[in-house]
Design an enzyme around this catalytic site. Structure first.
Site, short mmCIF file in Angstrom:
data_model
loop_
_atom_site.label_atom_id
_atom_site.label_comp_id
_atom_site.label_asym_id
_atom_site.label_seq_id
_atom_site.Cartn_x
_atom_site.Cartn_y
_atom_site.Cartn_z
N ASP A 504 0.70 -1.23 0.05
CA ASP A 504 0.05 0.14 0.04
C ASP A 504 0.68 1.30 0.24
OD1 ASP A 504 -2.62 -0.74 0.07
OD2 ASP A 504 -2.36 -1.35 2.19
C1 BGC Z 1 0.43 1.20 6.20
C2 BGC Z 1 -0.12 -0.08 5.46
C3 BGC Z 1 -1.53 -0.03 5.52
C4 BGC Z 1 -2.03 1.13 4.98
C5 BGC Z 1 -3.60 0.91 4.91
C6 BGC Z 1 -0.28 2.53 5.74
O1 BGC Z 1 -0.17 3.51 6.68
O2 BGC Z 1 1.69 1.26 6.37
O3 BGC Z 1 0.60 -1.19 6.06
O4 BGC Z 1 -1.87 -0.94 4.49
O5 BGC Z 1 -1.88 2.16 5.67
O6 BGC Z 1 -4.17 1.98 4.52
C1 NOJ Z 2 -1.72 -3.85 5.61
C2 NOJ Z 2 -2.99 -4.12 4.51
O1 NOJ Z 2 -3.82 -4.34 5.09
C3 NOJ Z 2 -2.45 -4.87 3.16
O2 NOJ Z 2 -3.67 -4.74 2.37
C4 NOJ Z 2 -1.25 -4.47 2.68
O3 NOJ Z 2 -1.05 -5.47 1.58
C5 NOJ Z 2 -0.28 -4.41 3.65
N1 NOJ Z 2 -0.49 -3.55 4.73
C6 NOJ Z 2 1.20 -3.96 2.91
O4 NOJ Z 2 1.33 -2.53 2.72
#
Ligand code: BGC
Ligand code: NOJ
Length: 831
Positions: A504
Site C-alpha cells: 500500500d
Molecule cells: C500502512 C499499511 C496499510 C495502509 C492502510 C499504511 O499507513 O503502512 O500497512 O496497509 O496504511 O491504509
Molecule cells: C496492510 C494492508 O492491510 C494490506 O492490504 C497491505 O497489503 C499491507 N499492509 C502492505 O502494505
C-alpha cells in the site's frame, strides 16, 4: 468432561514456563502470569455478530457487527497507560475497606497468583488478595448478542469475610467516532432505564435507533450506578472510584454526560465458601414499530430481551453455553490437526494460527488495539487473502464473504479497496485503483473451490458495485478481474501499478508534498507508466488458477487463453522484470527501476521475488533459485525477512508512503510478516524444506516466546511487523492480530511445507519438510472425509510414494473415495 474434550495427543506433558506466562496446549490456552506484559496481550470474544476485545488485565471493548457504528462499550485509544478502560471488576473487604481488582487493572494492587487464561473465544482472569480468590470468565455464547462474565469468589480465610463486589462498564454512544469527538451534543443525549436491577443503555433510542444495550447481574436487590461521575467521583479515574472506596453505589440515573453500568453485590462468605455471580452485557434490537411498551410511552419494550437476560444469568445456562463454545472450537480446530517433531509448529497450526485466521476473517483489519475500529472497513485484497486461512473451517461463511466482496467489484473488473461490513457497500472515500485487488478475488474463489468442490458458486448472479440489474455469474467477475490487467499494461508490457499494489505504501503516482495528505488516495499522475513486477507475478499465478477453473468447466479455449496470457506475462517478467540476480520490484513514473542493483536504496524487494517464485516463474531456468538466494543474502535476518534493502533513508516524493517510514519500520525495510510466507512457498517450490522451515520458525510467535522482552507482542499470534535490522528496535513486533500474516503463514506451513494441499481434484500430499524430520502425522477432514495421514521419511528428498488404505496410488493426489468411505488412511514415504 471438558478435560476429555481438551485432550490433545501431541502436547501431553509439554509446559515450559516463560517470564510472562506459558502455553497450556492441553487446554488450548495461553496463561499469562505477570499482568504487566510488555504490551497488552489480548484475545477476542465472539465469532458471529457480537464481538469483544479483551486484554490480559480485562481492558477492551465490545461492539455489535461494526466496531465503528455499533460500539457498545467505550474505549479510549491512545490512552495512558495504553490499556485502560474495560470490563472491570472490583472487590472490597467491607471490614478493612481495602479494595482491589482481581484483574490487576484498574487498581494495580499487588496480587497473589495472578493468571489470565486466553482460550478459544474466552478469557479467564483471576488472582488472590487478602485471602479472597476471584476469577472472572468472559465469553460470548454462540448465537447470542451478549457476553457473560462469570465471577467466582472464594474465601480462603479462616474467618467469615464480608465482601462487596462491583462490576462496571462504560457505555459508548454507539458511533465510536462521534462518541470520541462530538461532546457538545453527546454530553446531552445519554439515557438509561433501570428495571428489576437491569441497567438498560438507551441513548438515541427515543429517536432513530431501535437498539439498546444492557448490563444485568444475577444477584437481585444490589445497588447500582449509571452516571459515570457519580460512580467515580470528582477528579477520580477507574483506578479509585469513590463509591468503591466508600463501599456503596449511589443508584444514580444518567441524564446526559457519560452513562455507565455498575452493579454492587454484597457477599458474606464462610471460610472456604465459594459464590458465583453472573453479569451479562448485551445488545438487543426491537422491530421499529414495537420499540416502546406501552406503545405510546418512551419506555423500552423489554418483552423479547427479558427471557434472554434471565436465561444467561442462570449459572447453569452460562456453563452450558460455555461448553457449547468449547465444542464449537473443538470441531473447527479438529478439521486439521498435525503432530510434527516441532512443538511450535504443532501449537500454531493446531491452535493459535487457525484461531487467528478466524479472527482476521471476523474482524478483517477493523478492530484491535492497533486498528481503532473507526478507520477501515473490510479490505478487498485483505479479505480475499484471509480466505486461504479459514475456508476449511467456515466454508459457508467463506461463500457469503466471496459474494459480498464480488458484489462490490466494479464493472471494469477493478474493485473498491474496502467495503463497510454493516452496509456491504464499497467505500467511496478510498475508492479503487489498487491494481492488484481484482486478482485476489480469483485467488480467494479458487481456494474456496479447492476446499469445497462447490462449483455452483461460479453460477451465482452477482452485481457490480451493488447495482441492481448488473448481475452476472461470479465466473464473469473472475474473467473481468483477469482482463482488468490486460487493459492496463505499461510500457514494458508489465501491469500498471495504479495507486499501489500489495504494498500500500509504494505509491508511484502520488507525488505528495502536502503534510497530512493521504498517500492511499492522492493521485497526482495519470498512472500510465509506473509498472509492478509483483502484479505480474500475481497475474501469472491467478491466470493459471483461472485456467484450471475454466478447464474444469470444459471451457478449453478460455483455459488456453488464460494460459497463453500467463505465459506471455511470465516471459515479460523474466525479461523486463529481471535485474540480473533477482526480480525487479517496479518501474516508477519516469520509467526508472525500483528494486535494482542500479538503485541507490531499495535495491532488492521481497514481494516480487516472493510472488514470482511462488507462481513458479523462473523455476526452470534458475532465475527463481537465483532470486531466492539473493533474498537470503540481502533480506533475511534472524528476526525474519525484511521488505527491502537498503532501507530508504530519505523521503522520495516519487515513491510515496514507503519512504515516509523511518528505516526498518513497516513497509520501509521492516519484517512484514505477511510476505515472508511467499518466500517460504517459493523455497518449497525449489524443494528446499530446510530453508522454508527455517524462515517459518524465525517469525513463528511461539518460537519467539523466549524473547518476549524484545518481541513484546503476544507470543501466541502473529504481528503484522517486526522491526527490521535498520531500526534501533530490531526484533520488536508491532500491530498484532489483524494481519494477512495469519492466513499466509497458515497456508505456507500447512499446504506447502507439510504439503497437505487442497486442489480442484482432491487432497494433494506433497510435503517439503526439513531433512531432520523423521516424518509427521496429520488428520484432515476434507469434503466430508477424514484423512488419517502419516508421512515417513526414508530418504533425503521430497519424492513421495502414497498408499491409500494400503493400496499404492499414482501421483500425489488422493482420489476422493467413490464408495462412500468416510475415513481413509493415507501413508506417504518420502525418499
Ligand atoms: C500502512 C499499511 C496499510 C495502509 C492502510 C499504511 O499507513 O503502512 O500497512 O496497509 O496504511 O491504509
Ligand atoms: C496492510 C494492508 O492491510 C494490506 O492490504 C497491505 O497489503 C499491507 N499492509 C502492505 O502494505
Amino acid at each position: 468432561m471438558l478435560e476429555e474434550i481438551h485432550t490433545l495427543r501431541s502436547f501431553e506433558g509439554v509446559l515450559q514456563k516463560m517470564k510472562f506466562g506459558h502455553f497450556d496446549d492441553l487446554h488450548r490456552e495461553y496463561v499469562i502470569t505477570q499482568p504487566d506484559t510488555p504490551l497488552p496481550w489480548i484475545n477476542y470474544l465472539g465469532c458471529q455478530a457480537y464481538f469483544g476485545i479483551i486484554s490480559n488485565t480485562a481492558g477492551g471493548y465490545s461492539f455489535y457487527r461494526d466496531a465503528r457504528l455499533r460500539r457498545i462499550s467505550r474505549y479510549r485509544y491512545n490512552n495512558v497507560p495504553m490499556d485502560f478502560g474495560g470490563r472491570y471488576v472490583y472487590l472490597r473487604d467491607d471490614e478493612s475497606g481495602a479494595f482491589w481488582s482481581p484483574s490487576w487493572q484498574p487498581t494495580r494492587t499487588d496480587l497473589k497468583d495472578y493468571t489470565c487464561r486466553h482460550g478459544m473465544g474466552y478469557t479467564v482472569i483471576g488472582s488472590t488478595a487478602n485471602g479472597i480468590e476471584a476469577h472472572t470468565r468472559y465469553f460470548v455464547p454462540l448465537d447470542e448478542n451478549l457476553e457473560i462474565w462469570q465471577l467466582t469468589v472464594t474465601n480462603h480465610r479462616s474467618t467469615r469475610a464480608s465482601i462487596s463486589s462491583f462490576a462496571s462498564i462504560e457505555f459508548c454512544l454507539w458511533d465510536a467516532q462521534d462518541d470520541a469527538t462530538n461532546f457538545q451534543r453527546n454530553f446531552n443525549t445519554g439515557q438509561v432505564e433501570v428495571e428489576d436491577g437491569v441497567i438498560y443503555h438507551k441513548t438515541e433510542y427515543r429517536e432513530r435507533r431501535n437498539h439498546f444495550a444492557y448490563f444485568a447481574c444475577s444477584e437481585p436487590n444490589g445497588r447500582f450506578d449509571t452516571q459515570r461521575d457519580a460512580f467515580l467521583g470528582p477528579y477520580r479515574g477507574w483506578d479509585k472510584p469513590i463509591t468503591v472506596e466508600s463501599g456503596q453505589l449511589t443508584n444514580s440515573i444518567a441524564h446526559g454526560w457519560s452513562p455507565i453500568g455498575a452493579h454492587q453485590v454484597k457477599l458474606d462468605l464462610a471460610p472456604g465458601e465459594t459464590r458465583q455471580i453472573v453479569f451479562v452485557l448485551g445488545y438487543h434490537e426491537n422491530p421499529v414499530d414495537q420499540k416502546f411498551d406501552p406503545p405510546e410511552s418512551q419506555t423500552i419494550n423489554k418483552k423479547t430481551v427479558k427471557p434472554v437476560i434471565a436465561k444467561y444469568l442462570d449459572p447453569k445456562e452460562a456453563d452450558a453455553a460455555f461448553e457449547r463454545l468449547w465444542q464449537y472450537w473443538d470441531s473447527l480446530l479438529g478439521i486439521f490437526q498435525v503432530d510434527t517433531p516441532d512443538i511450535h509448529t504443532n501449537r500454531m497450526v493446531n491452535i493459535w494460527n487457525a484461531y487467528q485466521c478466524m479472527a482476521t476473517f471476523n474482524m478483517s483489519r477493523s478492530a484491535s488495539f492497533y486498528e481503532s475500529g473507526i478507520g477501515r472497513g473490510l479490505g478487498f485484497r485483505d479479505s480475499n487473502q484471509d480466505l486461504l486461512g479459514f475456508v476449511h473451517m467456515a466454508p459457508a461463511r467463506a461463500r457469503e464473504r466471496i459474494i459480498d466482496l464480488a458484489s462490490t467489484q466494479l464493472a471494469t473488473g477493478g474493485a473498491y479497496h474496502q467495503y463497510q461490513p454493516l452496509t456491504k457497500r464499497g467505500n467511496n472515500d478510498i475508492g479503487g485503483g489498487f491494481n492488484d485487488d481484482p486478482h485476489w478475488l480469483i485467488v480467494g474463489v479458487s481456494a474456496y473451490l479447492k476446499e469445497t468442490g462447490d462449483w455452483s458458486i461460479l453460477d451465482v448472479p452477482v452485481p457490480y458495485d451493488n447495482q441492481p440489474g448488473s448481475e452476472q455469474p461470479l465466473y464473469e467477475h473472475l474473467q473481468r478481474s483477469f482482463n482488468y490487467t490486460l487493459s492496463r499494461l505499461g510500457p514494458h508490457g508489465l501491469p500498471l501499478i495504479g495507486r499501489a499494489d500489495w504494498n500500500d505504501c509504494l505509491n508511484l503516482n502520488c507525488f505528495s508534498d502536502t503534510p497530512g495528505q493521504s498517500f492511499q488516495t492522492t493521485t497526482n499522475k495519470e498512472g500510465k507508466v509506473a509498472e509492478s513486477v509483483f502484479i505480474a507475478g500475481l497475474f501469472v499465478f491467478a491466470g493459471r488458477e483461472l485456467a484450471a477453473i475454466a478447464s474444469h468447466r470444459n471451457l478449453k479455449d478460455e483455459a488456453a487463453k488464460y494460459l497463453a496470457e500467463a505465459a506471455k506475462m511470465e516471459k515479460v517478467t523474466l525479461d523486463a522484470g529481471w535485474d540480473g540476480e533477482w526480480f525487479l520490484r517496479a518501474y516508477n513514473d519516469f520509467g526508472g527501476k525500483i528494486g535494482s542493483k542500479e538503485c541507490k536504496e531499495g535495491k532488492i524487494f521481497i514481494e516480487s521475488n516472493g510472488f514470482c517464485t511462488l507462481a513458479g516463474i523462473g523455476l526452470d531456468d534458475g532465475k527463481a533459485a537465483s532470486a531466492l538466494a539473493a533474498v537470503n543474502k540481502h533480506l533475511a535476518t534472524k528476526h525474519g525477512i525484511v521488505v527491502q534493502q537498503p532501507a530508504y533513508t530519505h523521503y522520495y516524493i516519487e515513491m510515496g508512503e514507503i519512504s515516509s517510514y523511518p528505516p526498518g519500520y513497516k513497509e520501509n525495510a521492516g519484517v512484514f510478516c505477511h510476505v515472508n510466507p511467499w518466500i517460504m512457498i517459493g523455497e518449497t517450490r525449489l524443494g528446499h524444506g530446510d530453508q522454508a522451515f527455517d524462515y517459518y520458525s524465525r517469525i513463528n510467535p511461539s518460537a519467539r516466546e523466549a524473547i518476549s522482552d524484545l518481541h513484546r507482542c503476544e507470543p501466541y499470534v502473529y504481528a503484522q511487523m517486526i522491526a527490521g535490522k535498520d531500526a534501533p528496535s530490531f526484533g520488536e513486533a508491532k500491530n498484532s492480530w489483524l494481519t494477512g500474516t495469519a492466513a499466509w503463514n497458515y497456508y505456507a506451513i500447512v499446504q506447502w511445507i507439510l504439503g497437505i494441499r487442497t486442489s480442484l481434484d482432491g487432497l494433494q500430499i506433497a510435503p517439503v519438510i526439513p531433512q531432520s524430520w523423521p516424518g509427521f502425522t496429520a488428520t484432515r477432514i476434507y469434503r466430508g472425509v477424514t484423512y488419517k495421514i502419516s508421512i515417513e521419511r526414508k530418504g533425503k528428498g521430497n519424492q513421495i510414494a502414497l498408499t491409500v488404505d494400503g493400496v499404492a496410488i499414482e501421483g500425489n493426489i488422493v482420489p476422493p473415495p467413490t464408495d462412500g468411505r468416510k475415513e481413509v488412511v493415507v501413508k506417504g514415504i518420502l525418499s
